[in-house]
Design a protein around this motif. Structure first.
Motif, PDB file in Angstrom:
ATOM      1  N   LEU A  46      64.971  11.417   8.191  1.00  0.00           N
ATOM      2  CA  LEU A  46      64.752  10.656   9.035  1.00  0.00           C
ATOM      3  C   LEU A  46      63.860  11.767  10.012  1.00  0.00           C
ATOM      4  N   GLN A  47      64.655  12.842  10.419  1.00  0.00           N
ATOM      5  CA  GLN A  47      64.309  14.244  11.508  1.00  0.00           C
ATOM      6  C   GLN A  47      63.301  14.724  10.827  1.00  0.00           C
ATOM      7  N   HIS A  89      63.498   3.679  12.503  1.00  0.00           N
ATOM      8  CA  HIS A  89      64.823   4.843  11.831  1.00  0.00           C
ATOM      9  C   HIS A  89      65.387   3.446  11.230  1.00  0.00           C
ATOM     10  N   ARG A  90      66.520   2.587  12.835  1.00  0.00           N
ATOM     11  CA  ARG A  90      66.843   1.710  12.467  1.00  0.00           C
ATOM     12  C   ARG A  90      66.425   0.669  11.536  1.00  0.00           C
ATOM     13  N   LYS A 141      66.897   2.894   6.294  1.00  0.00           N
ATOM     14  CA  LYS A 141      68.365   3.571   6.364  1.00  0.00           C
ATOM     15  C   LYS A 141      68.466   3.595   4.520  1.00  0.00           C
ATOM     16  N   TYR A 164      66.216   6.459   3.352  1.00  0.00           N
ATOM     17  CA  TYR A 164      66.209   8.605   4.145  1.00  0.00           C
ATOM     18  C   TYR A 164      67.658   8.788   4.582  1.00  0.00           C
ATOM     19  N   SER A 165      67.833   9.837   4.179  1.00  0.00           N
ATOM     20  CA  SER A 165      69.057  10.351   4.442  1.00  0.00           C
ATOM     21  C   SER A 165      68.575  10.809   6.121  1.00  0.00           C
ATOM     22  N   THR A 166      69.549  10.997   7.099  1.00  0.00           N
ATOM     23  CA  THR A 166      69.324  11.245   8.440  1.00  0.00           C
ATOM     24  C   THR A 166      68.474  12.499   8.684  1.00  0.00           C
ATOM     25  N   GLU A 167      68.896  13.249   7.402  1.00  0.00           N
ATOM     26  CA  GLU A 167      68.601  14.528   7.564  1.00  0.00           C
ATOM     27  C   GLU A 167      66.531  14.408   7.606  1.00  0.00           C
ATOM     28  N   ARG A 184      60.635   7.498  15.177  1.00  0.00           N
ATOM     29  CA  ARG A 184      62.000   7.112  15.301  1.00  0.00           C
ATOM     30  C   ARG A 184      61.727   5.289  15.524  1.00  0.00           C
TER      31      ARG A 184
END
Length: 97
Positions: free
Chosen positions: A44-45, A30-31, A36, A39-42, A27
């Motif tokens: 990254l999670q 991530h920023r 960013k 990778y997509s938000t999904e 995490r």
């Protein structure tokens, strides 16, 4: 808070133990624009469930950038010599509840 995992064993050492969620891309990065954009938000999670000793070891052996860029999958973590050495050691240890 993450849902309790359906699996009951650590995805690295395969021991049944209390588990924690490990983001495959930490995490902390991530920023950063590179992550960013790439990778997509999904993505990254995404993560894996690890016992406490394995989770600590992964972060002890490698910094967040290395984890995010080079060791961002279960397969890559399992191929890492430091992680393999840790897995060999931790499998011999008693599980603390």
């Amino acid at each position: 808070m993450r849902k309790s995992p359906e699996i009951k064993h650590c995805e690295l050492c395969q021991r049944e133990a209390p588990l924690t969620f490990h983001h495959l891309i930490p995490r902390k990065v991530h920023r950063r624009p590179r992550f960013k954009k790439q990778y997509s938000t999904e993505e990254l999670q995404q993560g894996i469930w690890l016992c406490y000793p394995c989770h600590r070891a992964v972060h002890k052996f490698h910094d967040e950038m290395t984890l995010g860029q080079e060791l961002n999958s279960l397969e890559k973590l399992l191929a890492d010599p430091e992680v393999l050495r840790h897995i060999s050691w931790v499998k011999k240890q008693k599980i603390r509840q």
